[in-house]
Design an enzyme around this catalytic site. Structure first.
Site, short mmCIF file in Angstrom:
data_model
loop_
_atom_site.label_atom_id
_atom_site.label_comp_id
_atom_site.label_asym_id
_atom_site.label_seq_id
_atom_site.Cartn_x
_atom_site.Cartn_y
_atom_site.Cartn_z
N HIS A 187 -4.25 1.55 7.85
CA HIS A 187 -2.82 2.07 8.46
C HIS A 187 -3.05 2.94 7.14
CE1 HIS A 187 1.44 1.61 8.59
NE2 HIS A 187 1.42 2.41 7.16
N GLU A 188 -3.63 2.70 5.74
CA GLU A 188 -3.40 3.93 4.88
C GLU A 188 -4.03 5.03 4.48
OE1 GLU A 188 -0.54 1.93 3.31
OE2 GLU A 188 -0.52 3.91 3.05
N GLY A 212 0.92 -0.90 -0.05
CA GLY A 212 -0.14 0.18 0.03
C GLY A 212 0.83 0.96 -0.01
N CYS A 248 5.73 0.10 8.32
CA CYS A 248 5.61 1.44 7.50
C CYS A 248 6.88 1.59 6.76
CB CYS A 248 4.93 2.07 8.31
SG CYS A 248 4.33 4.32 7.27
N LEU A 249 6.32 1.93 5.15
CA LEU A 249 7.40 2.51 3.74
C LEU A 249 7.97 4.12 4.99
CD1 LEU A 249 5.92 1.50 1.21
CD2 LEU A 249 7.82 0.40 1.88
N HIS A 258 -2.69 7.75 7.16
CA HIS A 258 -1.91 8.32 6.34
C HIS A 258 -2.33 9.77 6.82
CE1 HIS A 258 2.21 6.26 6.09
NE2 HIS A 258 1.70 5.40 5.41
N GLN A 299 2.49 10.19 1.70
CA GLN A 299 3.84 9.53 1.45
C GLN A 299 5.24 9.80 0.70
OE1 GLN A 299 2.56 5.54 2.37
NE2 GLN A 299 4.13 5.38 3.30
O1 K2U Z 1 1.29 2.47 4.31
C1 K2U Z 1 2.56 1.93 3.90
O2 K2U Z 1 3.92 2.38 4.89
C2 K2U Z 1 2.83 0.79 3.04
C3 K2U Z 1 1.79 -0.56 4.71
C4 K2U Z 1 1.27 -1.04 4.49
C5 K2U Z 1 0.86 -1.76 5.84
C6 K2U Z 1 1.31 -1.99 6.89
C7 K2U Z 1 0.89 -2.61 7.95
C8 K2U Z 1 -0.47 -3.72 7.38
C9 K2U Z 1 -0.74 -3.96 6.15
C10 K2U Z 1 -0.40 -2.61 5.16
C11 K2U Z 1 3.55 -1.21 4.79
O3 K2U Z 1 4.87 -1.04 4.44
S1 K2U Z 1 3.74 -2.69 3.07
C12 K2U Z 1 4.80 -3.73 3.44
C13 K2U Z 1 3.48 -4.92 3.92
C14 K2U Z 1 4.14 -5.69 3.52
C15 K2U Z 1 3.67 -7.19 3.68
C16 K2U Z 1 3.03 -7.14 4.45
C17 K2U Z 1 2.27 -5.85 5.48
C18 K2U Z 1 3.36 -4.89 4.56
ZN ZN Z 2 2.30 3.62 6.39
#
Ligand code: K2U
Ligand code: ZN
Length: 170
Positions: free
Chosen positions: A135-136, A46, A93-94, A139, A51
């Site tokens: 989560h998104e 996501g 989180c990225l 943000h 971001q």
């Molecule tokens: O928004 C973001 O930073 C991307 C997030 C999205 C996310 C965070 C927590 C739980 C679900 C989605 C992640 O960094 S994407 C990395 C990731 C990969 C596989 C599973 C969960 C998170």
């Molecule tokens: Zn995030």
């Protein structure tokens, strides 16, 4: 499409409440393509517009990391009309690289939004899809997952971040 820079904690832009999407069309489609390429480059499942420093209520997602622009999910102006249950799971989180923590979220959500063309959408979600939607959407409301930790755990994160920053590692 160009990979965009992802803003990281403690960039103040990440605390911004983003503006609603009102213009749908080629310019939005180009932004969506950039966001999808940026998300896959990490890789992530996501990515919210805030971001990458864009002030819009918009996120993209792709739980399969398909790297197929035809399959990427697009959500504009999300609202939750139902949030029920409670589930804790590990999140990263990225925008907060190198840190993960357990976060309590609603187990099931009904999200109402617009798609990339401005058509209304309604999704009833559980599991990872529900977690990613929350989560998104956080943000887009200026909230990072670290703000949903207990004061003790948030304090531990901040002290750890400041130590890494002092060493030039953050
Ligand atoms: O928004 C973001 O930073 C991307 C997030 C999205 C996310 C965070 C927590 C739980 C679900 C989605 C992640 O960094 S994407 C990395 C990731 C990969 C596989 C599973 C969960 C998170
Ligand atoms: Zn995030």
């Amino acid at each position: 499409m160009p990979i965009r820079e992802i803003l990281t904690y403690p960039d103040p832009f990440l605390k911004r409440v983003a503006k609603p999407v009102t213009e749908f069309g080629p310019a939005l489609d180009e932004l969506i393509a950039d966001m999808a390429d940026t998300m896959w480059d990490e890789p992530g499942i996501g990515l919210a517009a805030t971001q990458i420093g864009v002030d819009l209520q918009l996120f993209v997602y792709d739980l399969e990391v398909s790297r197929d622009h035809e399959r990427v999910g697009v959500v504009c102006n999300p609202k939750f009309t139902l949030m029920e249950g409670e589930e804790s799971d590990e999140e990263g989180c990225l925008s907060v690289p190198g840190y993960t923590a357990a976060v309590k979220r609603s187990a099931r959500v009904v999200m109402e939004a617009r798609d990339r063309s401005g058509n209304p959408i309604k999704v009833d979600a559980t599991g990872l899809l529900a977690r990613m939607f929350q989560h998104e959407t956080d943000h887009l409301n200026g909230i990072l997952f670290i703000e949903r930790l207990s004061p003790l755990k948030r304090g531990m994160f901040i002290r750890r971040f400041k130590k890494l920053q002092a060493r030039g590692d953050a």
